[in-house]
Design a protein around this motif. Structure first.
Motif, short mmCIF file in Angstrom:
data_model
loop_
_atom_site.label_atom_id
_atom_site.label_comp_id
_atom_site.label_asym_id
_atom_site.label_seq_id
_atom_site.Cartn_x
_atom_site.Cartn_y
_atom_site.Cartn_z
N LEU A 119 0.78 -1.29 -0.01
CA LEU A 119 -0.18 0.25 0.28
C LEU A 119 0.70 1.46 -0.23
CD1 LEU A 119 -2.60 -1.24 2.25
CD2 LEU A 119 -3.08 -0.86 -0.22
N GLU A 120 1.52 1.64 0.46
CA GLU A 120 2.91 2.51 0.38
C GLU A 120 3.07 2.53 -0.67
OE1 GLU A 120 3.85 4.43 2.90
OE2 GLU A 120 2.32 3.63 4.22
N PHE A 121 3.93 1.32 -1.37
CA PHE A 121 4.20 2.17 -2.70
C PHE A 121 2.24 2.00 -3.84
CE2 PHE A 121 4.54 -0.42 -7.24
CZ PHE A 121 5.39 0.48 -7.94
N ALA A 122 1.34 1.87 -3.38
CA ALA A 122 0.25 2.17 -4.01
C ALA A 122 -0.20 3.14 -4.19
CB ALA A 122 -1.12 1.36 -4.00
N LYS A 123 0.27 3.67 -2.24
CA LYS A 123 -0.24 5.91 -2.30
C LYS A 123 0.76 6.70 -3.03
CE LYS A 123 -0.49 8.67 1.45
NZ LYS A 123 -0.01 8.63 2.91
N LYS A 124 2.04 5.65 -3.57
CA LYS A 124 2.88 7.06 -4.10
C LYS A 124 2.62 7.05 -5.72
CE LYS A 124 8.02 7.34 -4.72
NZ LYS A 124 9.35 6.74 -5.23
N VAL A 125 2.53 5.92 -6.19
CA VAL A 125 2.43 5.97 -7.57
C VAL A 125 1.19 6.61 -7.54
CG1 VAL A 125 2.22 4.68 -9.62
CG2 VAL A 125 3.61 3.46 -8.21
N TYR A 126 -0.32 6.36 -6.91
CA TYR A 126 -1.19 6.74 -7.39
C TYR A 126 -1.36 8.15 -6.82
CZ TYR A 126 -3.54 1.97 -8.12
OH TYR A 126 -3.48 1.22 -8.12
N THR A 127 -1.12 8.91 -5.84
CA THR A 127 -0.69 10.37 -5.67
C THR A 127 -0.27 11.09 -7.60
OG1 THR A 127 -0.62 10.00 -3.50
CG2 THR A 127 0.01 11.68 -4.32
N GLN A 128 1.28 10.06 -7.37
CA GLN A 128 1.26 11.11 -8.65
C GLN A 128 0.81 10.64 -9.47
OE1 GLN A 128 5.45 8.35 -8.94
NE2 GLN A 128 6.48 9.62 -7.98
N VAL A 129 0.02 10.07 -9.68
CA VAL A 129 -0.99 9.70 -11.55
C VAL A 129 -1.86 11.02 -11.31
CG1 VAL A 129 -2.60 7.72 -10.88
CG2 VAL A 129 -1.62 8.09 -13.03
N VAL A 130 -2.30 10.70 -9.97
CA VAL A 130 -3.69 11.79 -9.93
C VAL A 130 -3.44 13.27 -9.66
CG1 VAL A 130 -5.41 12.43 -8.19
CG2 VAL A 130 -5.46 10.21 -9.11
N LYS A 131 -2.30 13.59 -9.12
CA LYS A 131 -2.01 15.15 -9.22
C LYS A 131 -1.24 14.97 -10.45
CE LYS A 131 0.63 16.80 -5.79
NZ LYS A 131 1.86 17.09 -5.39
N ARG A 132 -0.56 14.75 -11.92
CA ARG A 132 -0.42 14.99 -12.81
C ARG A 132 -1.49 14.77 -14.05
NH1 ARG A 132 3.85 17.24 -14.95
NH2 ARG A 132 4.84 16.27 -13.00
N THR A 133 -2.42 14.29 -13.59
CA THR A 133 -3.55 13.95 -14.46
C THR A 133 -3.89 15.60 -14.45
OG1 THR A 133 -4.01 12.39 -14.10
CG2 THR A 133 -3.81 11.71 -15.08
N LEU A 134 -4.12 15.85 -13.40
CA LEU A 134 -5.00 16.99 -13.04
C LEU A 134 -3.98 17.55 -13.44
CD1 LEU A 134 -6.09 16.41 -9.79
CD2 LEU A 134 -7.39 16.92 -11.50
N ARG A 135 -2.83 17.92 -13.11
CA ARG A 135 -1.86 19.25 -13.61
C ARG A 135 -1.75 19.11 -15.16
NH1 ARG A 135 -0.91 23.01 -14.22
NH2 ARG A 135 1.30 24.73 -14.28
N ASN A 136 -2.84 17.99 -15.89
CA ASN A 136 -2.38 17.91 -17.40
C ASN A 136 -3.75 18.53 -17.57
OD1 ASN A 136 0.08 17.14 -18.03
ND2 ASN A 136 -0.11 15.13 -17.98
N GLY A 137 -4.68 18.70 -16.77
CA GLY A 137 -6.14 19.24 -17.22
C GLY A 137 -6.68 18.42 -17.77
N THR A 138 -7.01 17.20 -16.68
CA THR A 138 -7.46 15.57 -16.80
C THR A 138 -8.97 16.20 -15.04
OG1 THR A 138 -6.03 14.53 -17.99
CG2 THR A 138 -8.25 13.25 -16.72
#
Length: 463
Positions: A119-138
């Motif tokens: 879950l620690e690995f999952a939290k790191k990656v999932y936080t990255q992808v949500v923040k990145r896609t939002l920053r990209n306008g998704t």
């Protein structure tokens, strides 16, 4: 728009400037010197003309001094909708593109996804992808997670905490001969899917919903597919999967289910083709299969970057649209190397041009048409178009504030006026094209989901 004597909702935001969006009739509509109000619930309360400011301020109870004026280089557009993205695969996006689909899954994808029991690995990656896609306008994303229920629930929490509208799917697969520890029993997959749905719905996240997610036919037995179809039907849930992405995949699917006439018929037989279904790719669908999509109301997600990067195939979007099948765009990370929907827009145009090179009579998609696929088309594909996708009164304000002249941005403005297009200011047409062709996240200065400003980020408060 009058208020008919009814109490007016408090305004959260009122903006004046240029708005660009799609409608069912027009792939691109540009509203110049428009006023748009967002109520306290994050919904669009009114859209009017700048000259109606005094009347609208009286009708909706706001002061003209509270209006936010966009600059001449700015416009609002709807938030983009990614109809197909694998959240765990963001951990290796941009790498491992040297194999065709099925070998790629066995060599890279399944070993990486198996790590998400941590879950620690999952939290790191999932936080990255949500923040990145939002920053990209998704503003809306339809996510595949992994077979791990708790990690999939974590993805839903992270999307909610950062304010992204999301469909989240716990992946179901009871067949996997290449990575033996990355699969479930048929019963476990059913039970864990029910647990995932129950626990996610119990959270009552306002913008996050579960989606039933059989990985694809090659990873699921008939009994599992049948049970997942029943779970989706009994709970009125969305469904997502893959179809006809790769020629070898299509051949194996038909061998696995010889009683079905087509790949599409397999899903249909198990009640997985509904008006809340989105299937990724569809490169090799026949006209009869597209007709079945139209009849059932199922939709397709066009993932051009992935289709090209894995040498999987080419989707003829014009033919899909001719069959009146609902269609959106997907990044398909990590088969697609970019988590940006702007990249999906460009790759969709490139693919259409490639078809035109091969078949000169083919009508190449315009930027306006692809813009609609990335916004309104995506919301329709996900059966969310009553809530989002364009600027209509009553819909949630999911929007990007774009500045084509953003400092340190990728666009250099070299002329004051472009060629005139009809009655619309030439600059506004140029701004749309500039952003579509060469813009990136530096041009997206603010992102709103349901009226809440989510970019620039405000980090979620720790529980």
């Amino acid at each position: 728009m009058a208020n008919s004597g009814k109490p007016t909702p408090a305004m959260r935001h009122v903006y004046r400037g240029t708005f660009m969006h799609s409608t069912q009739q027009a792939p691109l509509q540009i509203l110049e010197d428009a006023l748009l109000g967002v109520d306290k619930d994050g919904k669009i309360a009114f859209i009017g003309k700048g000259g109606e400011l005094n009347k609208l301020s009286q009708d909706f109870g706001f002061s003209p001094s509270e209006v936010t004026q966009l600059t001449k280089d700015e416009f609002f557009m709807p938030g983009m909708v990614d109809t197909h993205i694998h959240a765990p695969q963001y951990s290796y996006a941009g790498t491992a593109l040297d194999l065709p689909l099925l070998q790629w899954l066995d060599t890279y994808t399944f070993p990486v996804e198996s790590r998400f029991r941590d879950l620690e690995f999952a939290k790191k990656v999932y936080t990255q992808v949500v923040k990145r896609t939002l920053r990209n306008g998704t503003t809306t994303a339809c996510y595949f997670a992994t077979i791990h229920t708790d990690a999939s629930l974590l993805l839903g929490k992270i999307a909610n905490d950062f304010g992204q509208r999301a469909l989240v799917g716990k992946v179901c697969m009871d067949m996997n001969n290449s990575v033996q520890h990355y699969k479930e029993t048929t019963q476990d997959s059913q039970d864990e899917t029910r647990r995932f749905i129950t626990e996610l719905l119990k959270k009552k996240y306002p913008l996050v919903k579960p989606v039933v997610t059989p990985r694809f036919v090659l990873s699921c037995t008939g009994p599992l597919l049948g049970e997942l179809g029943a779970i989706a039907r009994d709970n009125n849930l969305h469904i997502q999967s893959h179809i006809s992405e790769n020629a070898q995949e299509v051949k194996i699917a038909k061998e696995m289910f010889p009683e079905s006439e087509t790949y599409t018929d397999i899903y249909h037989k198990f009640n997985l083709l509904t008006d809340k279904t989105v299937m990724a790719h569809g490169c090799y669908l026949s006209d009869d299969e597209l007709n079945l999509f139209k009849e059932t109301g199922a939709s397709l997600s066009h993932c051009p970057n992935s289709n090209i990067s894995l040498c999987s195939g080419v989707l003829n979007v014009r033919n899909v649209l001719k069959h009146k099948v609902k269609l959106g765009l997907g990044t398909d990370v990590a088969g697609g190397y970019s988590a940006s929907m702007l990249d999906a827009v460009r790759r969709a145009r490139d693919t259409s041009k490639f078809i035109t090179i091969q078949t000169p009579e083919h009508e190449t998609l315009t930027f306006e048409e692809v813009f609609r696929l990335a916004t309104l088309g995506g919301s329709q594909a996900l059966s969310l178009d009553e809530q989002t996708g364009n600027f209509e009164v009553g819909k949630d304000f999911d929007a990007l504030r774009v500045n084509v002249a953003a400092p340190e941005g990728p666009i250099d403005i070299s002329q004051e006026e472009g060629p005139k297009v009809g009655s619309v200011s030439p600059n506004h047409v140029c701004w749309f094209v500039f952003f579509s062709v060469t813009g990136d996240d530096r041009n997206i200065v603010e992102v709103y989901v349901a009226g809440r400003k989510v970019i620039p980020f405000t980090e979620p408060t720790a529980e």
